[in-house]
Design a protein around this motif. Structure first.
Motif, mmCIF file in Angstrom:
data_model
loop_
_atom_site.group_PDB
_atom_site.id
_atom_site.type_symbol
_atom_site.label_atom_id
_atom_site.label_comp_id
_atom_site.label_asym_id
_atom_site.label_seq_id
_atom_site.Cartn_x
_atom_site.Cartn_y
_atom_site.Cartn_z
ATOM 1 N N GLU A 78 18.684 -3.796 23.827
ATOM 2 C CA GLU A 78 19.800 -3.426 22.643
ATOM 3 C C GLU A 78 19.584 -2.282 21.816
ATOM 4 O O GLU A 78 20.571 -1.904 21.185
ATOM 5 C CB GLU A 78 19.387 -4.836 21.898
ATOM 6 C CG GLU A 78 19.806 -6.104 22.359
ATOM 7 C CD GLU A 78 19.179 -7.249 21.733
ATOM 8 O OE1 GLU A 78 18.565 -7.116 20.666
ATOM 9 O OE2 GLU A 78 19.560 -8.484 21.894
ATOM 10 N N LEU A 81 21.367 0.587 23.457
ATOM 11 C CA LEU A 81 22.803 0.537 23.076
ATOM 12 C C LEU A 81 23.159 0.754 21.815
ATOM 13 O O LEU A 81 24.257 1.359 21.594
ATOM 14 C CB LEU A 81 23.223 -1.004 23.430
ATOM 15 C CG LEU A 81 24.650 -1.540 23.352
ATOM 16 C CD1 LEU A 81 25.233 -0.702 24.590
ATOM 17 C CD2 LEU A 81 24.597 -2.768 23.729
ATOM 18 N N LYS A 85 25.655 4.056 20.972
ATOM 19 C CA LYS A 85 26.922 3.594 20.083
ATOM 20 C C LYS A 85 26.596 4.583 18.857
ATOM 21 O O LYS A 85 27.761 5.318 18.522
ATOM 22 C CB LYS A 85 26.839 2.029 19.648
ATOM 23 C CG LYS A 85 28.216 1.918 18.791
ATOM 24 C CD LYS A 85 28.260 0.653 18.418
ATOM 25 C CE LYS A 85 29.429 0.152 17.618
ATOM 26 N NZ LYS A 85 29.861 1.183 16.544
#
Length: 336
Positions: A78, A81, A85
């Motif tokens: 997570e 990620l 982003k």
């Protein structure tokens, strides 16, 4: 471990979290989910714990079952990620490029942060539908954009277009939009993805260059001088006055030697001046397409044009001046 207390089984920080959660389950009868971070042997461990109440026949909590899982790998994924982003958002902001996705089954449109920046909107301002998107398109471009998209759906092709936005604050922007659509096994369009890039600065510069070219063309056509552009002695352009003065169309003039408009005996002098970059005015005899000649004054200089050095040359028909000079000399002779 049967009979041991929470504080005996778990580290102090975690036992406090569990104890508080268990008390809350007994009080509310609700399922409690907690994420916590432990440090074991100098290593961070992410723990996810679910506390489930066990009820009696009167719906009273009599026991609590706790399930804990090591979710360190999930948390790591997570976080990676999130970082990816963040980097993507930074890259999109730098390039003024955003991405979007349209769910055709639900008619919901998702924008990246940079699309909101380009449209100068927030998620609260936007209806998140295709119709809302069309509402921000410049009215004169709306039909064109809608047709480009619907045609791409019909023909199953990607599209790449430039159009304008008219923002709520009255500002106009130019954007480059690309789109690709995906289809299911029934050949039905299910979703479209695309990018949109703010190219306002580029378009305004291009328009300014075009307007500058048009102004230059207007001025060159308005002059009474024949103007030629040459590169290394070869004609690359002329104005309308040159066409009328010498009889060569632009297509005929381009590619000819710059001395072809001059009689033979003056050509060597003209070529030497051209190659030397001489900027003074001097007189030669000009040669028309039909073979007729006339006296002219020629003057040129080197200039930057479309990113390269070229020679701009002006030729003036001085037939009237020469005639007046001849008449003046004749009168002087008579007076003698």
């Amino acid at each position: 471990i049967v009979g041991k207390t929470i504080s005996e089984l778990f580290p102090m920080t975690l036992s406090r979290i569990y104890t508080k959660g268990i008390e809350e389950v007994f009080k509310t009868g609700s399922i409690i989910v907690r994420d916590s971070l432990l440090q074991i042997n100098n290593e961070n461990i992410n723990i996810n714990t679910t506390l489930n109440p066990i009820l009696d026949e009167n719906s009273k909590v009599i026991e609590v079952i706790g399930i804990s899982r090591d979710i360190s790998e999930r948390k790591k994924a997570e976080n990676e990620l999130i970082q990816q982003k963040k980097k993507l958002d930074e890259a999109q902001k730098l390039a003024k490029v955003g991405n979007w996705e349209l769910d055709l089954l639900k008619n919901t449109l998702t924008w990246s942060n940079e699309v909101y920046e380009i449209f100068e909107m927030t998620p609260d301002d936007f209806g998140a539908t295709y119709e809302s998107f069309l509402g921000v398109i410049h009215p004169d471009d709306r039909e064109f954009v809608n047709k480009a998209y619907t045609d791409s759906l019909k023909n199953k092709t990607e599209y790449n277009i430039i159009h304008r936005l008219l923002l709520n604050n009255g500002k106009m922007k130019y954007v480059n939009e690309r789109c690709k659509t995906f289809y299911n096994n029934l050949d039905e369009a299910t979703r479209s993805i695309g990018t949109i890039q703010d190219i306002t600065d580029r378009e305004l510069i291009q328009q300014e260059l075009i307007e500058s070219e048009e102004r230059y063309q207007l001025l060159s056509e308005a002059t009474f001088e024949a103007i030629f552009i040459s590169d290394k002695g070869i004609c690359t352009g002329q104005n309308k006055t040159a066409e009328m003065m010498f009889g060569y169309t632009l297509e005929e003039a381009v590619g000819k030697a710059g001395t072809d408009w001059i009689i033979h005996k003056d050509r060597e002098n003209v070529m030497q001046n051209m190659m030397a970059g001489y900027a003074g005015a001097y007189e030669v005899t000009a040669l028309r397409k039909d073979g007729s000649v006339f006296p002219c004054e020629i003057q040129g200089r080197m200039m930057d044009y479309k990113g390269k050095k070229v020679r701009m040359t002006a030729l003036r028909n001085i037939s009237r001046r020469k005639k007046a000079e001849d008449e003046l000399f004749e009168k002087k002779d008579e007076l003698k």
